[in-house]
Design a protein around this motif. Structure first.
Motif, PDB file in Angstrom:
ATOM      1  N   TRP A 115       5.330  -6.340  -2.102  1.00  0.00           N
ATOM      2  CA  TRP A 115       4.074  -5.998  -2.746  1.00  0.00           C
ATOM      3  C   TRP A 115       3.776  -4.512  -2.620  1.00  0.00           C
ATOM      4  O   TRP A 115       3.157  -3.916  -3.510  1.00  0.00           O
ATOM      5  N   ILE A 116       4.227  -3.881  -1.546  1.00  0.00           N
ATOM      6  CA  ILE A 116       4.039  -2.434  -1.399  1.00  0.00           C
ATOM      7  C   ILE A 116       4.840  -1.687  -2.456  1.00  0.00           C
ATOM      8  O   ILE A 116       4.398  -0.665  -2.994  1.00  0.00           O
ATOM      9  N   LEU A 117       6.019  -2.205  -2.786  1.00  0.00           N
ATOM     10  CA  LEU A 117       6.868  -1.547  -3.788  1.00  0.00           C
ATOM     11  C   LEU A 117       6.225  -1.502  -5.162  1.00  0.00           C
ATOM     12  O   LEU A 117       6.618  -0.694  -6.005  1.00  0.00           O
ATOM     13  N   ALA A 118       5.231  -2.357  -5.400  1.00  0.00           N
ATOM     14  CA  ALA A 118       4.615  -2.432  -6.719  1.00  0.00           C
ATOM     15  C   ALA A 118       3.764  -1.211  -7.042  1.00  0.00           C
ATOM     16  O   ALA A 118       3.433  -0.984  -8.211  1.00  0.00           O
ATOM     17  N   ASP A 119       3.394  -0.413  -6.047  1.00  0.00           N
ATOM     18  CA  ASP A 119       2.497   0.720  -6.291  1.00  0.00           C
ATOM     19  C   ASP A 119       3.073   2.001  -5.703  1.00  0.00           C
ATOM     20  O   ASP A 119       2.750   2.386  -4.580  1.00  0.00           O
ATOM     21  N   PRO A 120       3.924   2.695  -6.462  1.00  0.00           N
ATOM     22  CA  PRO A 120       4.513   3.935  -5.944  1.00  0.00           C
ATOM     23  C   PRO A 120       3.479   5.018  -5.682  1.00  0.00           C
ATOM     24  O   PRO A 120       3.666   5.854  -4.795  1.00  0.00           O
ATOM     25  N   GLU A 121       2.372   5.014  -6.441  1.00  0.00           N
ATOM     26  CA  GLU A 121       1.345   6.034  -6.232  1.00  0.00           C
ATOM     27  C   GLU A 121       0.733   5.908  -4.833  1.00  0.00           C
ATOM     28  O   GLU A 121       0.540   6.907  -4.131  1.00  0.00           O
ATOM     29  N   ALA A 122       0.408   4.675  -4.441  1.00  0.00           N
ATOM     30  CA  ALA A 122      -0.162   4.471  -3.107  1.00  0.00           C
ATOM     31  C   ALA A 122       0.839   4.864  -2.029  1.00  0.00           C
ATOM     32  O   ALA A 122       0.480   5.501  -1.028  1.00  0.00           O
ATOM     33  N   LEU A 123       2.092   4.491  -2.226  1.00  0.00           N
ATOM     34  CA  LEU A 123       3.117   4.805  -1.237  1.00  0.00           C
ATOM     35  C   LEU A 123       3.301   6.312  -1.103  1.00  0.00           C
ATOM     36  O   LEU A 123       3.369   6.846   0.011  1.00  0.00           O
ATOM     37  N   ALA A 124       3.335   7.014  -2.230  1.00  0.00           N
ATOM     38  CA  ALA A 124       3.476   8.470  -2.187  1.00  0.00           C
ATOM     39  C   ALA A 124       2.279   9.115  -1.498  1.00  0.00           C
ATOM     40  O   ALA A 124       2.425  10.085  -0.744  1.00  0.00           O
ATOM     41  N   ALA A 125       1.094   8.571  -1.732  1.00  0.00           N
ATOM     42  CA  ALA A 125      -0.116   9.158  -1.151  1.00  0.00           C
ATOM     43  C   ALA A 125      -0.124   9.039   0.364  1.00  0.00           C
ATOM     44  O   ALA A 125      -0.428  10.011   1.074  1.00  0.00           O
ATOM     45  N   VAL A 126       0.201   7.861   0.884  1.00  0.00           N
ATOM     46  CA  VAL A 126       0.127   7.699   2.344  1.00  0.00           C
ATOM     47  C   VAL A 126       1.284   8.405   3.047  1.00  0.00           C
ATOM     48  O   VAL A 126       1.143   8.823   4.204  1.00  0.00           O
ATOM     49  N   LEU A 127       2.402   8.570   2.364  1.00  0.00           N
ATOM     50  CA  LEU A 127       3.536   9.260   2.966  1.00  0.00           C
ATOM     51  C   LEU A 127       3.486  10.765   2.761  1.00  0.00           C
ATOM     52  O   LEU A 127       4.272  11.504   3.356  1.00  0.00           O
ATOM     53  N   SER A 128       2.577  11.221   1.874  1.00  0.00           N
ATOM     54  CA  SER A 128       2.452  12.646   1.549  1.00  0.00           C
ATOM     55  C   SER A 128       3.770  13.217   1.027  1.00  0.00           C
ATOM     56  O   SER A 128       4.256  14.259   1.476  1.00  0.00           O
ATOM     57  N   VAL A 129       4.347  12.501   0.055  1.00  0.00           N
ATOM     58  CA  VAL A 129       5.588  12.945  -0.581  1.00  0.00           C
ATOM     59  C   VAL A 129       5.388  12.931  -2.094  1.00  0.00           C
ATOM     60  O   VAL A 129       4.458  12.298  -2.603  1.00  0.00           O
ATOM     61  N   PRO A 130       6.241  13.630  -2.854  1.00  0.00           N
ATOM     62  CA  PRO A 130       6.062  13.713  -4.307  1.00  0.00           C
ATOM     63  C   PRO A 130       6.186  12.342  -4.988  1.00  0.00           C
ATOM     64  O   PRO A 130       7.136  11.607  -4.735  1.00  0.00           O
ATOM     65  N   ILE A 131       5.228  12.040  -5.860  1.00  0.00           N
ATOM     66  CA  ILE A 131       5.235  10.758  -6.548  1.00  0.00           C
ATOM     67  C   ILE A 131       6.485  10.591  -7.400  1.00  0.00           C
ATOM     68  O   ILE A 131       7.036   9.489  -7.498  1.00  0.00           O
ATOM     69  N   ALA A 132       6.955  11.672  -8.024  1.00  0.00           N
ATOM     70  CA  ALA A 132       8.146  11.567  -8.875  1.00  0.00           C
ATOM     71  C   ALA A 132       9.353  11.111  -8.073  1.00  0.00           C
ATOM     72  O   ALA A 132      10.180  10.327  -8.562  1.00  0.00           O
ATOM     73  N   LYS A 133       9.453  11.589  -6.834  1.00  0.00           N
ATOM     74  CA  LYS A 133      10.583  11.202  -5.987  1.00  0.00           C
ATOM     75  C   LYS A 133      10.497   9.734  -5.587  1.00  0.00           C
ATOM     76  O   LYS A 133      11.515   9.037  -5.506  1.00  0.00           O
ATOM     77  N   VAL A 134       9.280   9.257  -5.336  1.00  0.00           N
ATOM     78  CA  VAL A 134       9.114   7.847  -4.992  1.00  0.00           C
ATOM     79  C   VAL A 134       9.480   6.969  -6.179  1.00  0.00           C
ATOM     80  O   VAL A 134      10.176   5.954  -6.034  1.00  0.00           O
ATOM     81  N   ARG A 135       9.033   7.345  -7.367  1.00  0.00           N
ATOM     82  CA  ARG A 135       9.331   6.551  -8.570  1.00  0.00           C
ATOM     83  C   ARG A 135      10.830   6.452  -8.813  1.00  0.00           C
ATOM     84  O   ARG A 135      11.311   5.447  -9.343  1.00  0.00           O
ATOM     85  N   GLU A 136      11.579   7.475  -8.445  1.00  0.00           N
ATOM     86  CA  GLU A 136      13.029   7.441  -8.643  1.00  0.00           C
ATOM     87  C   GLU A 136      13.681   6.337  -7.820  1.00  0.00           C
ATOM     88  O   GLU A 136      14.732   5.811  -8.215  1.00  0.00           O
ATOM     89  N   LEU A 137      13.080   5.980  -6.708  1.00  0.00           N
ATOM     90  CA  LEU A 137      13.681   5.018  -5.794  1.00  0.00           C
ATOM     91  C   LEU A 137      13.173   3.590  -5.976  1.00  0.00           C
ATOM     92  O   LEU A 137      13.838   2.643  -5.551  1.00  0.00           O
ATOM     93  N   LEU A 138      11.997   3.441  -6.595  1.00  0.00           N
ATOM     94  CA  LEU A 138      11.378   2.123  -6.681  1.00  0.00           C
ATOM     95  C   LEU A 138      11.556   1.505  -8.061  1.00  0.00           C
ATOM     96  O   LEU A 138      11.839   2.201  -9.033  1.00  0.00           O
ATOM     97  N   PRO A 139      11.394   0.178  -8.186  1.00  0.00           N
ATOM     98  CA  PRO A 139      11.457  -0.480  -9.494  1.00  0.00           C
ATOM     99  C   PRO A 139      10.450   0.116 -10.465  1.00  0.00           C
ATOM    100  O   PRO A 139       9.358   0.538 -10.066  1.00  0.00           O
TER     101      PRO A 139
END
Length: 217
Positions: A115-139
């Motif tokens: 369920w965490i994988l469903a929201d890359p924006e939230a994951l990028a925000a809490v990890l303080s990393v670029p959203i584009a990089k998170v989207r590259e790795l997630l569905p």
């Protein structure tokens, strides 16, 4: 105004950091959307019982009788047959004990991390990393998270490949579970509703509240 109190039986400590807040937020949105009367959705309380022992869950539910409206039961959904069998055992134990509160399953596929994988924006925000990089790795689509064989390992990959590259690690350590309480506050429930297992929970929770008469305040 009518109050709604749910209790939760879940698998482990990391689930306790994520699910109570996430499910309280989701239930609040469900009530706003589907039930016209004012509903005060209380914080979801964790019910102290081993999720693998139906008789212990039933005993805990009886001890808490009249102190809650809905029992949320979390069990990871893989393997599917094992999860379904355990859910049936819990239902039977509650019925045998005379617990009348609705049981609503919380069964992520494969595990809660999906369920965490469903929201890359939230994951990028809490990890303080670029959203584009998170989207590259997630569905790309929320519904695709259930196709991941090992959601927990995919989250670890995000940690390994992004966190240490783009910022310093937290002084208290950088295990993924340390971020669950923050994610619980940020994950977009509308995105989660596109995940089939979460959509099943949403429907089951709505049906339970309907049976309890929340439609009419």
């Amino acid at each position: 105004m009518r109050c709604l109190q749910a209790v939760l039986v879940c698998e482990g400590p990391s689930d306790e950091w994520l699910l109570p807040v996430l499910l309280q937020r989701a239930t609040h949105l469900l009530c706003l959307e589907s039930f016209p009367g004012d509903v005060d959705v209380r914080d979801v309380r964790v019910l102290g019982a081993d999720h693998q022992r139906p008789e212990e869950i039933a005993k805990a539910a009886i001890r808490e009788r009249d102190a809650f409206d809905v029992l949320l039961y979390h069990h990871d959904g893989s393997p599917h047959r094992k999860a379904a069998e355990k859910l049936d055992e819990v239902r039977q134990a509650l019925n045998d004990a005379g617990s009348g509160e609705p049981l609503v399953p919380v069964v992520p596929v494969v595990e809660t991390e999906a369920w965490i994988l469903a929201d890359p924006e939230a994951l990028a925000a809490v990890l303080s990393v670029p959203i584009a990089k998170v989207r590259e790795l997630l569905p790309q689509q929320p519904k695709q998270v259930e196709q991941q064989a090992d959601p927990k390992e995919l989250l670890r990959l995000v940690m390994r490949s992004l966190v240490r590259r783009h910022r310093r690690a937290r002084p208290d350590g950088d295990s993924m579970e340390r971020y669950f309480s923050e994610l619980a506050e940020l994950i977009d429930v509308s995105r989660l509703r596109e995940v089939p297992a979460f959509a099943d929970w949403w429907t089951s929770m709505g049906n339970a509240l309907e049976r309890l008469g929340f439609r009419y305040g």
